[in-house]
Design a protein around this motif. Sequence first.
Motif, PDB file in Angstrom:
ATOM      1  N   ALA A 148      23.366 -20.454 -18.798  1.00 39.18           N
ATOM      2  CA  ALA A 148      24.331 -20.338 -17.715  1.00 39.18           C
ATOM      3  C   ALA A 148      23.844 -19.409 -16.622  1.00 39.18           C
ATOM      4  CB  ALA A 148      25.663 -19.821 -18.261  1.00 39.18           C
ATOM      5  N   TRP A 149      24.450 -19.554 -15.483  1.00 40.56           N
ATOM      6  CA  TRP A 149      24.285 -18.622 -14.375  1.00 40.56           C
ATOM      7  C   TRP A 149      25.585 -17.853 -14.204  1.00 40.56           C
ATOM      8  CZ3 TRP A 149      19.856 -17.513 -11.913  1.00 40.56           C
ATOM      9  CH2 TRP A 149      18.786 -18.417 -12.021  1.00 40.56           C
ATOM     10  N   PHE A 150      25.438 -16.548 -14.137  1.00 49.36           N
ATOM     11  CA  PHE A 150      26.544 -15.663 -13.807  1.00 49.36           C
ATOM     12  C   PHE A 150      26.182 -14.934 -12.514  1.00 49.36           C
ATOM     13  CE2 PHE A 150      29.410 -15.456 -17.506  1.00 49.36           C
ATOM     14  CZ  PHE A 150      28.680 -16.198 -18.409  1.00 49.36           C
ATOM     15  N   ARG A 151      27.174 -14.365 -11.889  1.00 48.60           N
ATOM     16  CA  ARG A 151      26.902 -13.552 -10.714  1.00 48.60           C
ATOM     17  C   ARG A 151      27.829 -12.346 -10.709  1.00 48.60           C
ATOM     18  NH1 ARG A 151      29.130 -17.654  -5.949  1.00 48.60           N
ATOM     19  NH2 ARG A 151      31.375 -17.447  -6.396  1.00 48.60           N
ATOM     20  N   GLN A 152      27.354 -11.318 -10.052  1.00 49.55           N
ATOM     21  CA  GLN A 152      28.152 -10.101  -9.962  1.00 49.55           C
ATOM     22  C   GLN A 152      27.950  -9.483  -8.595  1.00 49.55           C
ATOM     23  OE1 GLN A 152      27.464  -7.250 -13.102  1.00 49.55           O
ATOM     24  NE2 GLN A 152      29.445  -6.299 -12.754  1.00 49.55           N
ATOM     25  N   ALA A 153      29.020  -9.457  -7.828  1.00 49.46           N
ATOM     26  CA  ALA A 153      28.992  -8.794  -6.532  1.00 49.46           C
ATOM     27  C   ALA A 153      29.280  -7.312  -6.746  1.00 49.46           C
ATOM     28  CB  ALA A 153      30.016  -9.414  -5.597  1.00 49.46           C
ATOM     29  N   GLN A 154      28.853  -6.516  -5.824  1.00 49.28           N
ATOM     30  CA  GLN A 154      29.057  -5.071  -5.938  1.00 49.28           C
ATOM     31  C   GLN A 154      30.545  -4.763  -6.026  1.00 49.28           C
ATOM     32  OE1 GLN A 154      26.931  -2.934  -2.946  1.00 49.28           O
ATOM     33  NE2 GLN A 154      26.880  -1.039  -4.145  1.00 49.28           N
ATOM     34  N   MET A 187      24.437 -10.551  -7.155  1.00 53.09           N
ATOM     35  CA  MET A 187      23.271 -10.607  -8.022  1.00 53.09           C
ATOM     36  C   MET A 187      23.527 -11.753  -8.990  1.00 53.09           C
ATOM     37  SD  MET A 187      20.335  -9.127  -8.616  1.00 53.09           S
ATOM     38  CE  MET A 187      20.365  -7.362  -8.281  1.00 53.09           C
ATOM     39  N   TYR A 188      22.580 -12.658  -9.100  1.00 50.43           N
ATOM     40  CA  TYR A 188      22.731 -13.818  -9.972  1.00 50.43           C
ATOM     41  C   TYR A 188      21.869 -13.622 -11.219  1.00 50.43           C
ATOM     42  CZ  TYR A 188      25.339 -16.505  -6.550  1.00 50.43           C
ATOM     43  OH  TYR A 188      26.320 -16.950  -5.684  1.00 50.43           O
ATOM     44  N   TYR A 189      22.513 -13.858 -12.377  1.00 52.18           N
ATOM     45  CA  TYR A 189      21.847 -13.671 -13.653  1.00 52.18           C
ATOM     46  C   TYR A 189      21.817 -14.971 -14.440  1.00 52.18           C
ATOM     47  CZ  TYR A 189      22.768  -8.711 -12.805  1.00 52.18           C
ATOM     48  OH  TYR A 189      22.827  -7.447 -12.267  1.00 52.18           O
ATOM     49  N   CYS A 190      20.730 -15.176 -15.131  1.00 54.59           N
ATOM     50  CA  CYS A 190      20.590 -16.279 -16.072  1.00 54.59           C
ATOM     51  C   CYS A 190      20.867 -15.729 -17.471  1.00 54.59           C
ATOM     52  CB  CYS A 190      19.165 -16.822 -15.971  1.00 54.59           C
ATOM     53  SG  CYS A 190      18.756 -18.124 -17.108  1.00 54.59           S
ATOM     54  N   ALA A 191      21.521 -16.519 -18.304  1.00 52.46           N
ATOM     55  CA  ALA A 191      21.849 -16.071 -19.650  1.00 52.46           C
ATOM     56  C   ALA A 191      21.792 -17.246 -20.618  1.00 52.46           C
ATOM     57  CB  ALA A 191      23.239 -15.437 -19.664  1.00 52.46           C
ATOM     58  N   ILE A 192      21.600 -16.927 -21.905  1.00 50.18           N
ATOM     59  CA  ILE A 192      21.533 -17.962 -22.920  1.00 50.18           C
ATOM     60  C   ILE A 192      22.361 -17.541 -24.134  1.00 50.18           C
ATOM     61  CG2 ILE A 192      19.419 -17.020 -23.968  1.00 50.18           C
ATOM     62  CD1 ILE A 192      18.548 -19.960 -24.453  1.00 50.18           C
ATOM     63  N   ALA A 193      23.057 -18.526 -24.712  1.00 49.48           N
ATOM     64  CA  ALA A 193      23.880 -18.280 -25.897  1.00 49.48           C
ATOM     65  C   ALA A 193      23.483 -19.254 -26.991  1.00 49.48           C
ATOM     66  CB  ALA A 193      25.355 -18.459 -25.569  1.00 49.48           C
ATOM     67  N   ASP A 194      23.524 -18.790 -28.228  1.00 51.28           N
ATOM     68  CA  ASP A 194      23.141 -19.608 -29.375  1.00 51.28           C
ATOM     69  C   ASP A 194      24.323 -20.452 -29.842  1.00 51.28           C
ATOM     70  OD1 ASP A 194      22.048 -18.879 -32.800  1.00 51.28           O
ATOM     71  OD2 ASP A 194      21.916 -20.701 -31.578  1.00 51.28           O
ATOM     72  N   GLU A 195      24.836 -21.268 -28.947  1.00 48.96           N
ATOM     73  CA  GLU A 195      25.896 -22.196 -29.271  1.00 48.96           C
ATOM     74  C   GLU A 195      26.035 -23.183 -28.112  1.00 48.96           C
ATOM     75  OE1 GLU A 195      28.890 -18.618 -28.835  1.00 48.96           O
ATOM     76  OE2 GLU A 195      30.015 -20.519 -28.837  1.00 48.96           O
ATOM     77  N   PHE A 196      26.803 -24.266 -28.348  1.00 50.25           N
ATOM     78  CA  PHE A 196      27.040 -25.203 -27.261  1.00 50.25           C
ATOM     79  C   PHE A 196      27.965 -24.571 -26.222  1.00 50.25           C
ATOM     80  CE2 PHE A 196      24.672 -28.510 -28.912  1.00 50.25           C
ATOM     81  CZ  PHE A 196      25.004 -28.803 -30.227  1.00 50.25           C
TER      82      PHE A 196
END
Length: 126
Positions: free
Chosen positions: A35-41, A92-101
């Motif tokens: 997934a892509w997440f983002r976080q603004a200041q 700021m955009y972050y990539c993340a991975i989870a061990d599930e669908f």
Amino acid sequence: QVQLVESGGGSVQSGGSMRLSCAASGYTYRRYCMAWFRQAQGSEREGVAARDTYGDIYYADSVEGRFTIFADNAKTTLTLQMNKLTPEDSAMYYCAIADEFCYAHMLTRPDKFDDWGQGTQVTVSS
């Protein structure tokens, strides 16, 4: 060791487009949600888009119709194509991975994700 490396951030004017990429390596999950997440200041981290090994895809309402998430055939690079950008997309955009669908609520559950990249800054000027 899982590594997620984002690239493609930068500055763009409102209405413009930008493509972010996340190169993933070192994971052994047979099923996963990326997934892509983002976080603004000053704001909380929010989910933007997610895609799992089945190809199920979810988008946040705020980006539906403007952003597209896709993976390469080897499923080692996750790309986020962002169109019609607005200053509200700056973060700021972050990539993340989870061990599930993936499932829809994954975008509201950053705690479900096991590994994160360092992030790439996106700035949209008006």
